[in-house]
Write a protein that holds these residues in place. Structure first.
Motif, PDB file in Angstrom:
ATOM      1  N   GLU A  63       0.823  -1.213   0.000  1.00  0.00           N
ATOM      2  CA  GLU A  63       0.000   0.000   0.000  1.00  0.00           C
ATOM      3  C   GLU A  63       0.856   1.262   0.000  1.00  0.00           C
ATOM      4  O   GLU A  63       0.510   2.262  -0.638  1.00  0.00           O
ATOM      5  N   ALA A  64       1.988   1.224   0.712  1.00  0.00           N
ATOM      6  CA  ALA A  64       2.890   2.378   0.759  1.00  0.00           C
ATOM      7  C   ALA A  64       3.459   2.684  -0.620  1.00  0.00           C
ATOM      8  O   ALA A  64       3.777   3.837  -0.925  1.00  0.00           O
ATOM      9  N   GLU A  65       3.586   1.676  -1.448  1.00  0.00           N
ATOM     10  CA  GLU A  65       4.073   1.859  -2.822  1.00  0.00           C
ATOM     11  C   GLU A  65       2.959   2.376  -3.734  1.00  0.00           C
ATOM     12  O   GLU A  65       3.186   2.625  -4.919  1.00  0.00           O
ATOM     13  N   GLY A  66       1.734   2.511  -3.200  1.00  0.00           N
ATOM     14  CA  GLY A  66       0.610   3.011  -3.987  1.00  0.00           C
ATOM     15  C   GLY A  66       0.011   1.949  -4.902  1.00  0.00           C
ATOM     16  O   GLY A  66      -0.628   2.277  -5.901  1.00  0.00           O
ATOM     17  N   LEU A  67       0.226   0.695  -4.571  1.00  0.00           N
ATOM     18  CA  LEU A  67      -0.271  -0.405  -5.402  1.00  0.00           C
ATOM     19  C   LEU A  67      -1.547  -0.982  -4.801  1.00  0.00           C
ATOM     20  O   LEU A  67      -1.750  -0.963  -3.582  1.00  0.00           O
ATOM     21  N   ASN A  68      -2.399  -1.516  -5.649  1.00  0.00           N
ATOM     22  CA  ASN A  68      -3.616  -2.184  -5.218  1.00  0.00           C
ATOM     23  C   ASN A  68      -3.246  -3.608  -4.794  1.00  0.00           C
ATOM     24  O   ASN A  68      -2.690  -4.375  -5.576  1.00  0.00           O
ATOM     25  N   VAL A  69      -3.581  -3.952  -3.561  1.00  0.00           N
ATOM     26  CA  VAL A  69      -3.197  -5.248  -2.990  1.00  0.00           C
ATOM     27  C   VAL A  69      -3.777  -6.401  -3.819  1.00  0.00           C
ATOM     28  O   VAL A  69      -3.074  -7.366  -4.133  1.00  0.00           O
ATOM     29  N   GLU A  70      -5.041  -6.316  -4.173  1.00  0.00           N
ATOM     30  CA  GLU A  70      -5.683  -7.394  -4.934  1.00  0.00           C
ATOM     31  C   GLU A  70      -5.054  -7.556  -6.318  1.00  0.00           C
ATOM     32  O   GLU A  70      -4.807  -8.674  -6.780  1.00  0.00           O
ATOM     33  N   ASP A  71      -4.789  -6.409  -6.972  1.00  0.00           N
ATOM     34  CA  ASP A  71      -4.160  -6.470  -8.304  1.00  0.00           C
ATOM     35  C   ASP A  71      -2.771  -7.098  -8.223  1.00  0.00           C
ATOM     36  O   ASP A  71      -2.385  -7.901  -9.074  1.00  0.00           O
ATOM     37  N   GLU A  72      -2.015  -6.706  -7.192  1.00  0.00           N
ATOM     38  CA  GLU A  72      -0.670  -7.256  -7.028  1.00  0.00           C
ATOM     39  C   GLU A  72      -0.720  -8.751  -6.724  1.00  0.00           C
ATOM     40  O   GLU A  72       0.088  -9.527  -7.222  1.00  0.00           O
ATOM     41  N   ALA A  73      -1.689  -9.146  -5.896  1.00  0.00           N
ATOM     42  CA  ALA A  73      -1.840 -10.569  -5.575  1.00  0.00           C
ATOM     43  C   ALA A  73      -2.173 -11.349  -6.842  1.00  0.00           C
ATOM     44  O   ALA A  73      -1.607 -12.428  -7.092  1.00  0.00           O
ATOM     45  N   ASP A  74      -3.077 -10.814  -7.676  1.00  0.00           N
ATOM     46  CA  ASP A  74      -3.424 -11.478  -8.934  1.00  0.00           C
ATOM     47  C   ASP A  74      -2.220 -11.560  -9.871  1.00  0.00           C
ATOM     48  O   ASP A  74      -1.987 -12.577 -10.523  1.00  0.00           O
ATOM     49  N   ARG A  75      -1.439 -10.486  -9.918  1.00  0.00           N
ATOM     50  CA  ARG A  75      -0.255 -10.454 -10.779  1.00  0.00           C
ATOM     51  C   ARG A  75       0.768 -11.510 -10.331  1.00  0.00           C
ATOM     52  O   ARG A  75       1.306 -12.261 -11.155  1.00  0.00           O
ATOM     53  N   ARG A 107       0.146 -14.222  -8.531  1.00  0.00           N
ATOM     54  CA  ARG A 107      -0.422 -15.556  -8.796  1.00  0.00           C
ATOM     55  C   ARG A 107      -0.218 -15.946 -10.253  1.00  0.00           C
ATOM     56  O   ARG A 107       0.117 -17.093 -10.564  1.00  0.00           O
ATOM     57  N   ALA A 108      -0.404 -14.995 -11.168  1.00  0.00           N
ATOM     58  CA  ALA A 108      -0.213 -15.269 -12.597  1.00  0.00           C
ATOM     59  C   ALA A 108       1.248 -15.613 -12.899  1.00  0.00           C
ATOM     60  O   ALA A 108       1.538 -16.531 -13.675  1.00  0.00           O
ATOM     61  N   ILE A 109       2.175 -14.892 -12.280  1.00  0.00           N
ATOM     62  CA  ILE A 109       3.599 -15.174 -12.472  1.00  0.00           C
ATOM     63  C   ILE A 109       3.932 -16.586 -11.980  1.00  0.00           C
ATOM     64  O   ILE A 109       4.614 -17.356 -12.665  1.00  0.00           O
ATOM     65  N   ILE A 110       3.425 -16.924 -10.806  1.00  0.00           N
ATOM     66  CA  ILE A 110       3.680 -18.250 -10.239  1.00  0.00           C
ATOM     67  C   ILE A 110       3.044 -19.332 -11.106  1.00  0.00           C
ATOM     68  O   ILE A 110       3.654 -20.367 -11.384  1.00  0.00           O
ATOM     69  N   SER A 111       1.824 -19.087 -11.560  1.00  0.00           N
ATOM     70  CA  SER A 111       1.138 -20.057 -12.414  1.00  0.00           C
ATOM     71  C   SER A 111       1.897 -20.294 -13.721  1.00  0.00           C
ATOM     72  O   SER A 111       2.072 -21.433 -14.160  1.00  0.00           O
ATOM     73  N   THR A 112       2.372 -19.222 -14.337  1.00  0.00           N
ATOM     74  CA  THR A 112       3.142 -19.335 -15.584  1.00  0.00           C
ATOM     75  C   THR A 112       4.440 -20.097 -15.351  1.00  0.00           C
ATOM     76  O   THR A 112       4.806 -20.984 -16.118  1.00  0.00           O
ATOM     77  N   ALA A 113       5.126 -19.759 -14.254  1.00  0.00           N
ATOM     78  CA  ALA A 113       6.387 -20.448 -13.944  1.00  0.00           C
ATOM     79  C   ALA A 113       6.148 -21.928 -13.665  1.00  0.00           C
ATOM     80  O   ALA A 113       6.921 -22.790 -14.105  1.00  0.00           O
ATOM     81  N   THR A 114       5.073 -22.238 -12.968  1.00  0.00           N
ATOM     82  CA  THR A 114       4.740 -23.631 -12.681  1.00  0.00           C
ATOM     83  C   THR A 114       4.445 -24.395 -13.971  1.00  0.00           C
ATOM     84  O   THR A 114       4.909 -25.518 -14.161  1.00  0.00           O
ATOM     85  N   ALA A 115       3.667 -23.771 -14.865  1.00  0.00           N
ATOM     86  CA  ALA A 115       3.343 -24.424 -16.141  1.00  0.00           C
ATOM     87  C   ALA A 115       4.599 -24.650 -16.975  1.00  0.00           C
ATOM     88  O   ALA A 115       4.793 -25.730 -17.555  1.00  0.00           O
ATOM     89  N   ARG A 116       5.484 -23.657 -17.031  1.00  0.00           N
ATOM     90  CA  ARG A 116       6.735 -23.806 -17.788  1.00  0.00           C
ATOM     91  C   ARG A 116       7.596 -24.916 -17.203  1.00  0.00           C
ATOM     92  O   ARG A 116       8.182 -25.702 -17.929  1.00  0.00           O
TER      93      ARG A 116
END
Length: 146
Positions: free
Chosen positions: A38-50, A52-61
């Protein structure tokens, strides 16, 4: 946490930095991590989704890479069992089978039955029989009797 760079090799400085950053993040409580985001001005939910997507892509690869390695190993092992005989020209493979058919009534009957039905033995069937003969030690890698 240490990123493995290889036995006896020093860890590159960038990997040590990444290790330290990961260790710092892992040591944070959930509340501290949320406050940092939050201090970085980021949306917590959006960052969590981002993330999760990175982890999912890495897992699939990683899964695809492991699957490719497993298939390559299966092909390698299957190839060693067959030897070189499956790479011979079709007529040479047929000649190897004919040699054994003359001495093996069951094989001769199988080949004759295929001919009677108007269907010759398929190339796959031929390769399977040759692989069996190779595994049994009846022929060498080049199709010669042992």
């Amino acid at each position: 946490m240490v990123i493995v760079s290889g036995a006896g090799r020093p860890t590159p400085p960038i990997n040590r930095l990444a290790d330290e950053l990961v260790a710092d993040i892992m040591a944070m409580s959930d509340a501290e991590l949320l406050a940092e985001v939050e201090a970085e001005g980021l949306n917590v939910e959006d960052e969590a989704d981002r993330i999760r997507a990175i982890i999912s892509t890495a897992t699939a690869r990683s899964g695809k890479s492991r699957l490719q390695a497993a298939r390559a190993e299966i092909d390698r092992v299957a190839g060693t069992g067959r030897g070189q005989v499956h790479r011979l020209p079709l007529r040479d493979r047929a000649a190897v089978l004919a040699r054994f058919a003359n001495d093996d009534t069951k094989l001769k009957s199988r080949l004759t039955m295929a001919a009677r039905n108007g269907e010759g033995i398929t190339e796959k069937e031929m390769d399977d029989i040759l692989a069996d003969l190779r595994e049994l030690g009846a022929i060498d890698e080049d199709g010669n009797p042992i």
